[in-house]
Design a protein around this motif. Structure first.
Motif, PDB file in Angstrom:
ATOM      1  N   TRP A  95      50.439 -23.769  26.074  1.00 27.85           N
ATOM      2  CA  TRP A  95      49.745 -23.363  27.299  1.00 27.85           C
ATOM      3  C   TRP A  95      50.119 -24.302  28.452  1.00 27.85           C
ATOM      4  N   LYS A  96      50.132 -25.616  28.156  1.00 27.66           N
ATOM      5  CA  LYS A  96      50.508 -26.596  29.193  1.00 27.66           C
ATOM      6  C   LYS A  96      51.972 -26.422  29.599  1.00 27.66           C
ATOM      7  N   VAL A  97      52.843 -26.150  28.617  1.00 23.88           N
ATOM      8  CA  VAL A  97      54.267 -25.957  28.936  1.00 23.88           C
ATOM      9  C   VAL A  97      54.419 -24.759  29.868  1.00 23.88           C
ATOM     10  N   ALA A  98      53.713 -23.644  29.533  1.00 28.66           N
ATOM     11  CA  ALA A  98      53.823 -22.419  30.347  1.00 28.66           C
ATOM     12  C   ALA A  98      53.338 -22.663  31.771  1.00 28.66           C
ATOM     13  N   LEU A  99      52.295 -23.457  31.909  1.00 25.72           N
ATOM     14  CA  LEU A  99      51.743 -23.726  33.246  1.00 25.72           C
ATOM     15  C   LEU A  99      52.405 -24.935  33.928  1.00 25.72           C
ATOM     16  N   GLN A 100      53.380 -25.528  33.236  1.00 26.60           N
ATOM     17  CA  GLN A 100      54.078 -26.721  33.732  1.00 26.60           C
ATOM     18  C   GLN A 100      53.099 -27.854  33.997  1.00 26.60           C
ATOM     19  N   ARG A 101      52.206 -28.094  33.059  1.00 25.99           N
ATOM     20  CA  ARG A 101      51.209 -29.144  33.226  1.00 25.99           C
ATOM     21  C   ARG A 101      51.394 -30.308  32.261  1.00 25.99           C
ATOM     22  N   LEU A 102      52.572 -30.419  31.666  1.00 25.40           N
ATOM     23  CA  LEU A 102      52.823 -31.578  30.801  1.00 25.40           C
ATOM     24  C   LEU A 102      52.877 -32.832  31.673  1.00 25.40           C
ATOM     25  N   PRO A 103      52.461 -33.969  31.129  1.00 24.07           N
ATOM     26  CA  PRO A 103      52.545 -35.211  31.933  1.00 24.07           C
ATOM     27  C   PRO A 103      53.978 -35.745  31.974  1.00 24.07           C
ATOM     28  N   THR A 104      54.893 -34.901  32.479  1.00 28.00           N
ATOM     29  CA  THR A 104      56.291 -35.331  32.600  1.00 28.00           C
ATOM     30  C   THR A 104      56.414 -36.261  33.803  1.00 28.00           C
ATOM     31  N   ILE A 105      57.548 -36.954  33.874  1.00 28.52           N
ATOM     32  CA  ILE A 105      57.716 -37.941  34.946  1.00 28.52           C
ATOM     33  C   ILE A 105      57.584 -37.287  36.329  1.00 28.52           C
ATOM     34  N   ASP A 106      58.156 -36.087  36.472  1.00 28.79           N
ATOM     35  CA  ASP A 106      58.072 -35.444  37.799  1.00 28.79           C
ATOM     36  C   ASP A 106      56.625 -35.077  38.142  1.00 28.79           C
ATOM     37  N   ASN A 107      55.854 -34.643  37.131  1.00 34.44           N
ATOM     38  CA  ASN A 107      54.445 -34.328  37.397  1.00 34.44           C
ATOM     39  C   ASN A 107      53.638 -35.594  37.697  1.00 34.44           C
ATOM     40  N   LEU A 108      53.963 -36.702  36.982  1.00 36.57           N
ATOM     41  CA  LEU A 108      53.261 -37.970  37.240  1.00 36.57           C
ATOM     42  C   LEU A 108      53.556 -38.460  38.660  1.00 36.57           C
ATOM     43  N   ALA A 109      54.828 -38.277  39.075  1.00 38.59           N
ATOM     44  CA  ALA A 109      55.215 -38.723  40.425  1.00 38.59           C
ATOM     45  C   ALA A 109      54.429 -37.967  41.486  1.00 38.59           C
ATOM     46  N   LYS A 110      54.184 -36.666  41.223  1.00 35.49           N
ATOM     47  CA  LYS A 110      53.415 -35.863  42.190  1.00 35.49           C
ATOM     48  C   LYS A 110      51.995 -36.401  42.332  1.00 35.49           C
ATOM     49  N   ARG A 111      51.498 -37.039  41.254  1.00 37.00           N
ATOM     50  CA  ARG A 111      50.144 -37.606  41.297  1.00 37.00           C
ATOM     51  C   ARG A 111      50.158 -39.074  41.724  1.00 37.00           C
ATOM     52  N   GLY A 112      51.323 -39.545  42.150  1.00 37.54           N
ATOM     53  CA  GLY A 112      51.391 -40.920  42.663  1.00 37.54           C
ATOM     54  C   GLY A 112      51.621 -41.963  41.595  1.00 37.54           C
ATOM     55  N   VAL A 113      51.913 -41.554  40.358  1.00 39.48           N
ATOM     56  CA  VAL A 113      52.196 -42.531  39.296  1.00 39.48           C
ATOM     57  C   VAL A 113      53.688 -42.803  39.297  1.00 39.48           C
ATOM     58  N   THR A 114      54.076 -44.044  39.494  1.00 37.31           N
ATOM     59  CA  THR A 114      55.511 -44.368  39.507  1.00 37.31           C
ATOM     60  C   THR A 114      55.900 -45.080  38.212  1.00 37.31           C
ATOM     61  N   VAL A 115      57.116 -44.771  37.753  1.00 34.78           N
ATOM     62  CA  VAL A 115      57.617 -45.368  36.518  1.00 34.78           C
ATOM     63  C   VAL A 115      58.924 -46.073  36.842  1.00 34.78           C
TER      64      VAL A 115
END
Ligand SMILES: [Zn+2]
Length: 187
Positions: A95-115
């Motif tokens: 379900w998360k994969v389909a909605l693109q809601r995995l905590p991938t690096i690009d999604n974390l970056a959108k939330r201001g988390v830098t790696v």
């Protein structure tokens, strides 16, 4: 392709290679659907676009058809995922994969988390490409190898769709019969 016999039109397909069992099942489904069509010996063959009353193809009509099919397919996907016989955490992941809601690096970056990546690609598997939903599940060499190992094990030759819902539909297509369909839904 076929010929006229005593009882009407008879389909005769010629294949370039031996078919897998699951493909033979698909042929049976195709023949069942074709049996509903009345063949006319005297009519001339022509192309007809069934989505328009005048029978002519238009890009606008094709786009509208695809759009409505996509919406239906998406709804069926979410329903199928949650009624699938897999553990709920697996259904949740799909379900998360389909909605693109995995905590991938690009999604974390959108939330201001830098790696800190030290100049490498952000994918935790290959370190060569940036990690996003599609890469980590489908196109990464590591993930792709796992999918292909599964398909080899199941003796299936296929191309891997990049989109989660298309991917799921792809598996549904192989499982025509009840129990087999359930097994493919699990995969
Ligand atoms: Zn990768």
């Amino acid at each position: 392709m076929g010929k006229w016999g005593i009882e009407g039109w008879e389909w005769r397909f010629i294949w370039r290679r031996d078919l897998f069992e699951w493909e033979k099942e698909l042929i049976q489904v195709l023949l069942q659907e074709l049996s509903l069509i009345q063949m006319n010996k005297d009519a001339k063959d022509r192309w007809v676009w069934l989505q328009e009353p005048h029978g002519c193809y238009t890009v606008r009509s094709a786009y509208g058809t695809q759009l409505s099919r996509r919406e239906t397919a998406d709804g069926q996907f979410y329903k199928a995922i949650w009624s699938s016989p897999v553990p709920s955490k697996v259904a949740g992941l799909a379900w998360k994969v389909a909605l693109q809601r995995l905590p991938t690096i690009d999604n974390l970056a959108k939330r201001g988390v830098t790696v800190n990546l030290n100049g490498q690609g952000s994918c935790a598997f290959c370190r060569r490409h940036d990690e996003d939903n599609s890469h980590v599940i489908f196109t990464c060499s590591f993930s792709y190898g796992i999918w292909m190992a599964c398909y080899n094990w199941l003796k299936v030759q296929t191309a891997l769709p990049m989109d989660c819902i298309t991917h799921f539909e792809h598996h549904g297509m192989w499982g025509v019969g009840g129990n087999r369909k359930t097994k493919w839904r699990v995969i």
